[in-house]
Enzyme design. Sequence first.
Site, PDB file in Angstrom:
ATOM      1  N   HIS A  78      -5.786   3.156   1.458  1.00  0.00           N
ATOM      2  CA  HIS A  78      -5.044   4.167   1.935  1.00  0.00           C
ATOM      3  C   HIS A  78      -5.895   4.478   3.071  1.00  0.00           C
ATOM      4  O   HIS A  78      -4.921   5.390   3.929  1.00  0.00           O
ATOM      5  CB  HIS A  78      -5.385   5.343   0.566  1.00  0.00           C
ATOM      6  CG  HIS A  78      -3.806   4.253  -0.988  1.00  0.00           C
ATOM      7  ND1 HIS A  78      -3.281   3.548  -0.563  1.00  0.00           N
ATOM      8  CD2 HIS A  78      -4.301   4.393  -1.930  1.00  0.00           C
ATOM      9  CE1 HIS A  78      -2.693   2.873  -2.272  1.00  0.00           C
ATOM     10  NE2 HIS A  78      -3.467   4.128  -2.733  1.00  0.00           N
ATOM     11  N   ASP A  99       0.807  -1.244   0.218  1.00  0.00           N
ATOM     12  CA  ASP A  99      -0.179   0.056   0.416  1.00  0.00           C
ATOM     13  C   ASP A  99       0.944   1.051   0.130  1.00  0.00           C
ATOM     14  O   ASP A  99       1.119   2.078   1.636  1.00  0.00           O
ATOM     15  CB  ASP A  99      -0.544  -0.366   1.218  1.00  0.00           C
ATOM     16  CG  ASP A  99      -1.768   0.998   1.132  1.00  0.00           C
ATOM     17  OD1 ASP A  99      -1.803   1.923   0.800  1.00  0.00           O
ATOM     18  OD2 ASP A  99      -3.088   0.863   2.099  1.00  0.00           O
ATOM     19  N   HIS A 100       0.857   1.619  -1.231  1.00  0.00           N
ATOM     20  CA  HIS A 100       2.140   2.992  -1.149  1.00  0.00           C
ATOM     21  C   HIS A 100       2.203   4.652  -0.557  1.00  0.00           C
ATOM     22  O   HIS A 100       2.822   3.716   0.177  1.00  0.00           O
ATOM     23  CB  HIS A 100       2.853   3.220  -2.682  1.00  0.00           C
ATOM     24  CG  HIS A 100       1.649   4.380  -2.911  1.00  0.00           C
ATOM     25  ND1 HIS A 100       0.510   3.775  -3.259  1.00  0.00           N
ATOM     26  CD2 HIS A 100       1.637   5.928  -3.466  1.00  0.00           C
ATOM     27  CE1 HIS A 100      -0.405   4.950  -4.768  1.00  0.00           C
ATOM     28  NE2 HIS A 100       0.664   6.259  -3.786  1.00  0.00           N
TER      29      HIS A 100
HETATM   30  C1  BG6 Z   1      -2.987   4.608  -6.149  1.00  0.00           C
HETATM   31  C2  BG6 Z   1      -4.886   4.100  -7.217  1.00  0.00           C
HETATM   32  O1  BG6 Z   1      -3.092   3.150  -5.706  1.00  0.00           O
HETATM   33  O2  BG6 Z   1      -3.336   5.915  -6.080  1.00  0.00           O
HETATM   34  C3  BG6 Z   1      -4.582   5.569  -8.133  1.00  0.00           C
HETATM   35  O3  BG6 Z   1      -5.086   3.479  -7.572  1.00  0.00           O
HETATM   36  C4  BG6 Z   1      -4.878   7.071  -6.979  1.00  0.00           C
HETATM   37  O4  BG6 Z   1      -5.783   5.645  -8.619  1.00  0.00           O
HETATM   38  C5  BG6 Z   1      -3.455   6.531  -6.843  1.00  0.00           C
HETATM   39  O5  BG6 Z   1      -4.419   7.732  -8.596  1.00  0.00           O
HETATM   40  C6  BG6 Z   1      -3.181   7.406  -5.638  1.00  0.00           C
HETATM   41  O6  BG6 Z   1      -1.798   8.350  -5.500  1.00  0.00           O
HETATM   42  P1  BG6 Z   1      -1.058   9.797  -4.657  1.00  0.00           P
HETATM   43  O7  BG6 Z   1       0.431   8.988  -4.794  1.00  0.00           O
HETATM   44  O8  BG6 Z   1      -0.394   9.924  -6.247  1.00  0.00           O
HETATM   45  O9  BG6 Z   1      -1.767  10.257  -3.651  1.00  0.00           O
END
Ligand code: BG6
Length: 457
Positions: A242, A179-180
């Site tokens: 997230h 989960d980045h």
């Molecule tokens: C991803 C989703 O996990 O996170 C995307 O699949 C989303 O839809 C993205 O745009 C958002 O990541 P960040 O790091 O740009 O906030």
Amino acid sequence: MPPSVFVIFGATGDLTHRKLIPAALSLFEKGRLPEIFAIVGVARKDMTTEEFRSSLEASAKQFKKHFSAASWKRFSQLIHYFKNDFDTEGSYPEMKLFMEKIDQEYGTAGNRVLYLATMPRHFENIINLMKRYDCIKRTKDRTYRIVIEKPFGTDLKSATDLNEKLSALFHEKEIFRIDHYLGKETVQNLFALRFANRIFEPVWNSKHIDNVQITVAESLGVEGRGGYYDGYGATKDMIQNHLLQILSIFAMEPPKEFESEAIKDKKVALLTKIKLDSYQLGQYNGYAQEPGVAPGTKTETYSAVKLHIDTPRWKGTPFYLRTGKKLARKASEIVVRFKDCEYNLFDVKSNVLVIRLQPDEGIYLRFNAKEPGTDFKITEVSMDFCHECLFPINTPEAYEKLIFDAFSNDRSLFSRWDEVASAWKLVDRIDKSKPVIYEQGSWGPPSFDDMTWREPL
Ligand code: BG6
């Protein structure tokens, strides 16, 4: 770090180009990858290794902060391409031989960090076929790890099935559910804010906190990912993972020690106590015309939920989570609104703590102060912590941190199965069929349950 091959399934996709390769290149430049190392990109397109390398070079130039032609030259020599249809059985025995050849060429000793970055519908097949064709050949010296992208399943049932398939091939300690958001500095900083400061923890409860709003707003739309997104929507794409991860770190009880399993135990204990009160879904005007999206689609591009947490600490504090695409601005933040002062001496605004996750990362506290002058007039002022002003260089990208952790065998910032399952239990209760239309560039549908969202700065 042991020698290893980094095998990326979905190697021609957006994630590989925008995030994984720039992050791996950056780690390579810092000497933070195994000394003996190679990358094998696996995807369905017909292309040669040379073509693959040059397509990655173009993206690295575009998406990496500083691109050095000299380091790319050395790094690209480690990259190879293997065409695999994912679902075609015949490709797997060949893929196995290909990897063995790479092992001989580089000395990577059969060790693998496998990364599933394909569309989620391929995950099960890849796992099943790797098992059927004996692609994971265990010996006592070999290390295997599998990193699997979110969303992990589409509901609790499919996530459970996927988990069973995974567990038939890998041990839990080899599974890295990514989960980045957990790799973001500002999300990790929540631990420091709460547990390294005497001033916050004593007021971190419903005696002092009136409500909490967590917003992850995006100004972009689905950006060519309609084919994937339409099958999921904002609730499954963002809230299930997230936002609930952010909430669980924000609200969990202190762990016994700052250690992966102890933290996960407390996160799960919290997640299982979250109750859904109400929700509101929206779809931006024009979404149904995006490429890859089904005509008449009911998929939501905005999702807001009201929750409460059934623990002594949080009894009586509502939590509001919202996320959406094509909103007014890209802004992710946690807004903590405190209760009014106990002494009713002044008519003032309540204190607010804003934890700004991105962009313009930082934390600020709004409080009341006397305006200079002969009258006793109170005004709202703030104390600001700007992350970038203080730590301007070398803040690693989320994916860089997480890829490094996967190679270092550190699962702290990856999700354990019971975290994922508890989040699905909650999200499964949302009926995702009735989004209301909102205008692009707005803040989404009007508020619900008489609450007012605080507009991100
Ligand atoms: C991803 C989703 O996990 O996170 C995307 O699949 C989303 O839809 C993205 O745009 C958002 O990541 P960040 O790091 O740009 O906030």
